[in-house]
Design a protein around this motif. Structure first.
Motif, PDB file in Angstrom:
ATOM      1  N   GLY A  60       0.834  -1.196   0.000  1.00 56.20           N
ATOM      2  CA  GLY A  60       0.000   0.000   0.000  1.00 56.20           C
ATOM      3  C   GLY A  60       0.864   1.239   0.000  1.00 56.20           C
ATOM      4  N   MET A  61       0.218   2.399  -0.083  1.00 59.16           N
ATOM      5  CA  MET A  61       0.918   3.680  -0.056  1.00 59.16           C
ATOM      6  C   MET A  61       0.261   4.593   0.963  1.00 59.16           C
ATOM      7  SD  MET A  61       3.152   2.948  -2.387  1.00 59.16           S
ATOM      8  CE  MET A  61       4.031   4.518  -2.268  1.00 59.16           C
ATOM      9  N   LEU A  62       1.071   5.419   1.605  1.00 56.56           N
ATOM     10  CA  LEU A  62       0.580   6.450   2.519  1.00 56.56           C
ATOM     11  C   LEU A  62       0.913   7.821   1.942  1.00 56.56           C
ATOM     12  CD1 LEU A  62       1.581   5.076   6.046  1.00 56.56           C
ATOM     13  CD2 LEU A  62      -0.620   4.899   4.892  1.00 56.56           C
ATOM     14  N   ALA A  63      -0.037   8.728   2.020  1.00 58.80           N
ATOM     15  CA  ALA A  63       0.133  10.067   1.455  1.00 58.80           C
ATOM     16  C   ALA A  63       1.101  10.901   2.284  1.00 58.80           C
ATOM     17  CB  ALA A  63      -1.217  10.769   1.370  1.00 58.80           C
ATOM     18  N   PRO A  64       1.822  11.821   1.648  1.00 61.99           N
ATOM     19  CA  PRO A  64       2.702  12.727   2.395  1.00 61.99           C
ATOM     20  C   PRO A  64       1.906  13.806   3.112  1.00 61.99           C
ATOM     21  CG  PRO A  64       2.774  13.265   0.064  1.00 61.99           C
ATOM     22  CD  PRO A  64       1.898  12.045   0.193  1.00 61.99           C
ATOM     23  N   GLN A  65       2.584  14.578   3.942  1.00 69.25           N
ATOM     24  CA  GLN A  65       1.948  15.666   4.671  1.00 69.25           C
ATOM     25  C   GLN A  65       2.051  16.968   3.879  1.00 69.25           C
ATOM     26  OE1 GLN A  65       1.830  15.715   8.694  1.00 69.25           O
ATOM     27  NE2 GLN A  65       1.879  13.496   8.814  1.00 69.25           N
ATOM     28  N   GLU A  66       1.199  17.921   4.253  1.00 71.51           N
ATOM     29  CA  GLU A  66       1.258  19.236   3.616  1.00 71.51           C
ATOM     30  C   GLU A  66       2.477  19.999   4.116  1.00 71.51           C
ATOM     31  OE1 GLU A  66      -0.973  23.568   3.503  1.00 71.51           O
ATOM     32  OE2 GLU A  66      -1.919  21.896   4.568  1.00 71.51           O
ATOM     33  N   ARG A  67       3.309  20.412   3.187  1.00 71.33           N
ATOM     34  CA  ARG A  67       4.482  21.217   3.488  1.00 71.33           C
ATOM     35  C   ARG A  67       4.669  22.250   2.371  1.00 71.33           C
ATOM     36  NH1 ARG A  67       3.454  19.095   7.447  1.00 71.33           N
ATOM     37  NH2 ARG A  67       4.691  17.754   8.806  1.00 71.33           N
ATOM     38  N   PRO A  68       5.071  23.468   2.707  1.00 65.12           N
ATOM     39  CA  PRO A  68       5.391  24.010   4.023  1.00 65.12           C
ATOM     40  C   PRO A  68       4.163  24.007   4.959  1.00 65.12           C
ATOM     41  CG  PRO A  68       6.230  25.456   2.286  1.00 65.12           C
ATOM     42  CD  PRO A  68       5.311  24.471   1.632  1.00 65.12           C
ATOM     43  N   ASP A  69       4.437  23.839   6.247  1.00 65.68           N
ATOM     44  CA  ASP A  69       3.380  23.829   7.250  1.00 65.68           C
ATOM     45  C   ASP A  69       3.140  25.272   7.716  1.00 65.68           C
ATOM     46  OD1 ASP A  69       1.686  23.538   9.366  1.00 65.68           O
ATOM     47  OD2 ASP A  69       2.821  21.955  10.358  1.00 65.68           O
ATOM     48  N   ILE A  70       2.283  25.958   6.967  1.00 67.72           N
ATOM     49  CA  ILE A  70       1.967  27.360   7.263  1.00 67.72           C
ATOM     50  C   ILE A  70       1.307  27.511   8.629  1.00 67.72           C
ATOM     51  CG2 ILE A  70       0.455  29.273   6.570  1.00 67.72           C
ATOM     52  CD1 ILE A  70       2.902  29.142   4.878  1.00 67.72           C
ATOM     53  N   TYR A  71       0.550  26.496   9.033  1.00 64.77           N
ATOM     54  CA  TYR A  71      -0.214  26.575  10.278  1.00 64.77           C
ATOM     55  C   TYR A  71       0.725  26.630  11.478  1.00 64.77           C
ATOM     56  CZ  TYR A  71      -3.249  24.863   6.648  1.00 64.77           C
ATOM     57  OH  TYR A  71      -3.900  24.719   5.447  1.00 64.77           O
ATOM     58  N   ASP A 407      12.444  18.934 -10.143  1.00 64.60           N
ATOM     59  CA  ASP A 407      13.645  18.123 -10.323  1.00 64.60           C
ATOM     60  C   ASP A 407      14.759  18.533  -9.370  1.00 64.60           C
ATOM     61  OD1 ASP A 407      13.010  16.403 -12.674  1.00 64.60           O
ATOM     62  OD2 ASP A 407      12.740  18.332 -13.663  1.00 64.60           O
ATOM     63  N   GLU A 408      14.663  19.722  -8.817  1.00 68.51           N
ATOM     64  CA  GLU A 408      15.728  20.209  -7.943  1.00 68.51           C
ATOM     65  C   GLU A 408      15.129  21.133  -6.902  1.00 68.51           C
ATOM     66  OE1 GLU A 408      19.828  21.391  -9.480  1.00 68.51           O
ATOM     67  OE2 GLU A 408      19.008  23.355  -8.911  1.00 68.51           O
ATOM     68  N   LEU A 409      15.649  21.007  -5.677  1.00 76.66           N
ATOM     69  CA  LEU A 409      15.160  21.865  -4.598  1.00 76.66           C
ATOM     70  C   LEU A 409      16.330  22.200  -3.682  1.00 76.66           C
ATOM     71  CD1 LEU A 409      12.244  22.869  -3.953  1.00 76.66           C
ATOM     72  CD2 LEU A 409      12.146  21.121  -2.177  1.00 76.66           C
ATOM     73  N   SER A 410      16.519  23.486  -3.433  1.00 74.09           N
ATOM     74  CA  SER A 410      17.534  23.948  -2.488  1.00 74.09           C
ATOM     75  C   SER A 410      16.828  24.520  -1.265  1.00 74.09           C
ATOM     76  CB  SER A 410      18.415  25.022  -3.126  1.00 74.09           C
ATOM     77  OG  SER A 410      17.650  26.206  -3.348  1.00 74.09           O
ATOM     78  N   ASN A 411      17.578  24.785  -0.212  1.00 73.20           N
ATOM     79  CA  ASN A 411      16.972  25.362   0.992  1.00 73.20           C
ATOM     80  C   ASN A 411      16.329  26.710   0.713  1.00 73.20           C
ATOM     81  OD1 ASN A 411      17.639  23.177   2.506  1.00 73.20           O
ATOM     82  ND2 ASN A 411      19.252  24.157   3.694  1.00 73.20           N
ATOM     83  N   ALA A 412      16.931  27.508  -0.179  1.00 71.30           N
ATOM     84  CA  ALA A 412      16.370  28.824  -0.504  1.00 71.30           C
ATOM     85  C   ALA A 412      15.010  28.694  -1.179  1.00 71.30           C
ATOM     86  CB  ALA A 412      17.336  29.593  -1.404  1.00 71.30           C
ATOM     87  N   ASP A 416       9.791  29.919  -1.407  1.00 73.96           N
ATOM     88  CA  ASP A 416       9.063  30.286  -2.625  1.00 73.96           C
ATOM     89  C   ASP A 416       7.572  30.027  -2.433  1.00 73.96           C
ATOM     90  OD1 ASP A 416       8.030  30.656  -5.140  1.00 73.96           O
ATOM     91  OD2 ASP A 416       9.213  29.074  -6.100  1.00 73.96           O
ATOM     92  N   PRO A 417       6.720  31.061  -2.452  1.00 73.24           N
ATOM     93  CA  PRO A 417       5.274  30.838  -2.257  1.00 73.24           C
ATOM     94  C   PRO A 417       4.683  29.880  -3.286  1.00 73.24           C
ATOM     95  CG  PRO A 417       5.805  33.179  -2.155  1.00 73.24           C
ATOM     96  CD  PRO A 417       7.036  32.493  -2.642  1.00 73.24           C
ATOM     97  N   GLN A 418       5.304  29.833  -4.463  1.00 73.83           N
ATOM     98  CA  GLN A 418       4.788  28.936  -5.499  1.00 73.83           C
ATOM     99  C   GLN A 418       4.927  27.474  -5.091  1.00 73.83           C
ATOM    100  OE1 GLN A 418       3.070  29.855  -8.133  1.00 73.83           O
ATOM    101  NE2 GLN A 418       2.796  27.718  -8.781  1.00 73.83           N
ATOM    102  N   LEU A 419       5.948  27.161  -4.285  1.00 75.51           N
ATOM    103  CA  LEU A 419       6.133  25.781  -3.832  1.00 75.51           C
ATOM    104  C   LEU A 419       4.959  25.340  -2.964  1.00 75.51           C
ATOM    105  CD1 LEU A 419       8.040  23.303  -3.721  1.00 75.51           C
ATOM    106  CD2 LEU A 419       9.034  24.303  -1.646  1.00 75.51           C
ATOM    107  N   LEU A 420       4.456  26.240  -2.124  1.00 76.61           N
ATOM    108  CA  LEU A 420       3.285  25.925  -1.304  1.00 76.61           C
ATOM    109  C   LEU A 420       2.074  25.663  -2.191  1.00 76.61           C
ATOM    110  CD1 LEU A 420       1.779  25.740   1.421  1.00 76.61           C
ATOM    111  CD2 LEU A 420       1.490  28.232   1.307  1.00 76.61           C
ATOM    112  N   ILE A 421       1.887  26.492  -3.191  1.00 77.23           N
ATOM    113  CA  ILE A 421       0.756  26.301  -4.112  1.00 77.23           C
ATOM    114  C   ILE A 421       0.889  24.964  -4.834  1.00 77.23           C
ATOM    115  CG2 ILE A 421      -0.364  27.196  -6.194  1.00 77.23           C
ATOM    116  CD1 ILE A 421       0.500  30.021  -5.241  1.00 77.23           C
TER     117      ILE A 421
END
Length: 444
Positions: A60-71, A407-412, A416-421
């Motif tokens: 089976g598969m388990l879904a990931p959590q919402e991140r960034p965790d704005i809450y 394909d690539e993600l850095s700490n900076a 990026d607000p677009q990443l949350l969207i």
């Protein structure tokens, strides 16, 4: 009635990144600040899960959590629009932003502790999400973990769900990473082995000096009580504090069990022989203790390769196989040991290697990626079938990853607000693919 052990693997989330958040996890710290590839990580995990399904395993598969965790960021004082919250956190407290962007829920061995119905007083399958209080980035997971588990195991006739333990250091609970079940067959009444790092309410008890002992005896005992386990079928063992101080942050980095096999490093536990005698007394039938000597594999090699963070599975043929990361194949000492292991006359007859380097670099191997659930055919039929990996779901999930992941993600990039969207859009679509309903806060 047929019996199964299903493996529910965690889908790697869209914000998979290397922030070095886990003090005590050597691999995590060593790879901090490297650029990650979320798309490759998710596809590596899916490929491993599909390979096991193709072998005839229930997967089976388990879904990931919402991140960034704005809450959580709002709860600790950042305010304004979502974009403003991310910007403030990045400028004022980047470490907190990193914690709230962690995709560590991919390691579902930490998601919960599971007790099969054969072991429990009420004959139900019990779930307790881990509270993960030792690490900020993981302590924000339990509520959503519980929601996801309830959406998948959603039949009250068969499944019983508990709230995570109180969020206090005395009840530090890291889930199945410090729990294994020994039995002759998955449907038999088994012996549940809880491994803890320290006795939190005894100030004189032995504990590590350098790194934290994340699992407490008090937490393990509480979970056993909640699950209605009998004293005659539970054993509590202490992990060797010296190996915790060498980077063995969970028991599944130094031992792993399956049915009547416990595969362990000779330095794994305190008071090993007395605890093993207790296991022999309490477990019906034969038990195979497969010891890896320090002379053949040192602690450093075991941690670096994640020899014990492998999966031991029982194939449909009845033989056992080890599912290992390719890092084990690339480590001369570990590879030599595994080649010898399959000739020693133990139930383990084969080693299968998989590339999960994106996970390994962040401190988790094949066994970290899965949550084990022993069940019978009625219970399996009661599971939300949208979470069980089929050819169709595998195709859909790969297409979903290809569509939504970078394909690539850095700490900076975490600010990026677009990443949350992108993350919310992906997760909303995923709940429809897996028929999970509204398990995330942004969907409420």
């Amino acid at each position: 009635m047929k019996q199964f052990e299903a493996n529910f693997d965690g889908l790697v989330g869209p914000t998979h990144n290397y922030a070095g958040l886990s003090f005590g996890n050597v691999a995590s710290l060593n790879n901090a600040a490297q650029k990650s590839n979320p798309k490759a990580a998710a596809k590596q995990g899916l490929k491993k899960a599909k390979a096991l399904a193709d072998l005839g395993m229930v997967q089976g598969m388990l879904a990931p959590q919402e991140r960034p965790d704005i809450y959580t960021l709002r709860r600790i004082g950042f305010c304004g629009s979502d974009a403003q919250v991310l910007e403030q956190a990045y400028k004022q407290a980047p470490a907190l932003l990193n914690a709230c962007c962690s995709a560590s829920s991919m390691w579902t061995a930490n998601a919960a502790t599971i007790s099969p119905s054969a072991d429990t007083a009420d004959g139900k399958l019990h779930f307790t999400p881990a509270n993960l209080v030792d690490k900020l980035h993981r302590s924000i997971e339990p509520e959503t973990t519980g929601n996801i588990l309830k959406a998948i195991f959603n039949n009250e006739q068969y499944f019983s769900h508990h709230q995570h333990l109180p969020e206090h250091a005395s009840f530090g609970d890291e889930g199945a990473a410090n729990h294994t079940r020994l039995c002759q067959a998955y449907g038999d009444k088994g012996l549940e082995l809880f491994v803890y790092g320290q006795h939190a309410t005894n100030p004189d008890a032995i504990k590590p000096k350098r790194f934290p002992a994340r699992q407490t005896l008090e937490a393990s005992q509480a979970v056993a009580r909640l699950h209605g386990l009998d004293e005659s079928t539970t054993v509590f063992m202490q992990q060797n504090p010296d190996v915790i101080d060498q980077g063995v942050f969970h028991n599944d980095v130094i031992s792993v069990g399956n049915q009547n096999v416990l595969f362990y490093h000779e330095q794994a536990f305190l008071n090993t022989e007395s605890a093993f005698d207790e296991i022999r007394r309490k477990l019906d039938g034969d038990i195979h203790f497969v010891k890896v000597p320090t002379a053949q594999v040192g602690i450093l090699d075991a941690v670096k390769s994640y020899l014990f963070n492998t999966q031991i599975i029982t194939l449909p043929s009845g033989e056992m196989a080890i599912v290992a990361p390719t890092d084990c194949q690339e480590n001369p000492a570990v590879h030599a040991y595994l080649q010898e292991l399959v000739t020693l006359g133990t139930p383990i007859k084969e080693v299968k290697y998989f590339d999960v380097k994106q996970s390994m670099q962040n401190g988790g191997g094949p066994a970290c990626l899965r949550l084990r659930v022993a069940m019978n055919e009625q219970e399996l039929a009661a599971v939300n079938q949208g979470a069980l990996l089929t050819d169709e779901l595998f195709t859909s999930l790969n297409a979903w990853v290809e569509k939504h992941y970078r394909d690539e993600l850095s700490n900076a990039d975490l600010a990026d607000p677009q990443l949350l969207i992108e993350s919310r859009t992906a997760l909303d679509e995923l709940t429809q693919i897996m028929k999970l309903g509204s398990v995330y806060r942004f969907q409420k």
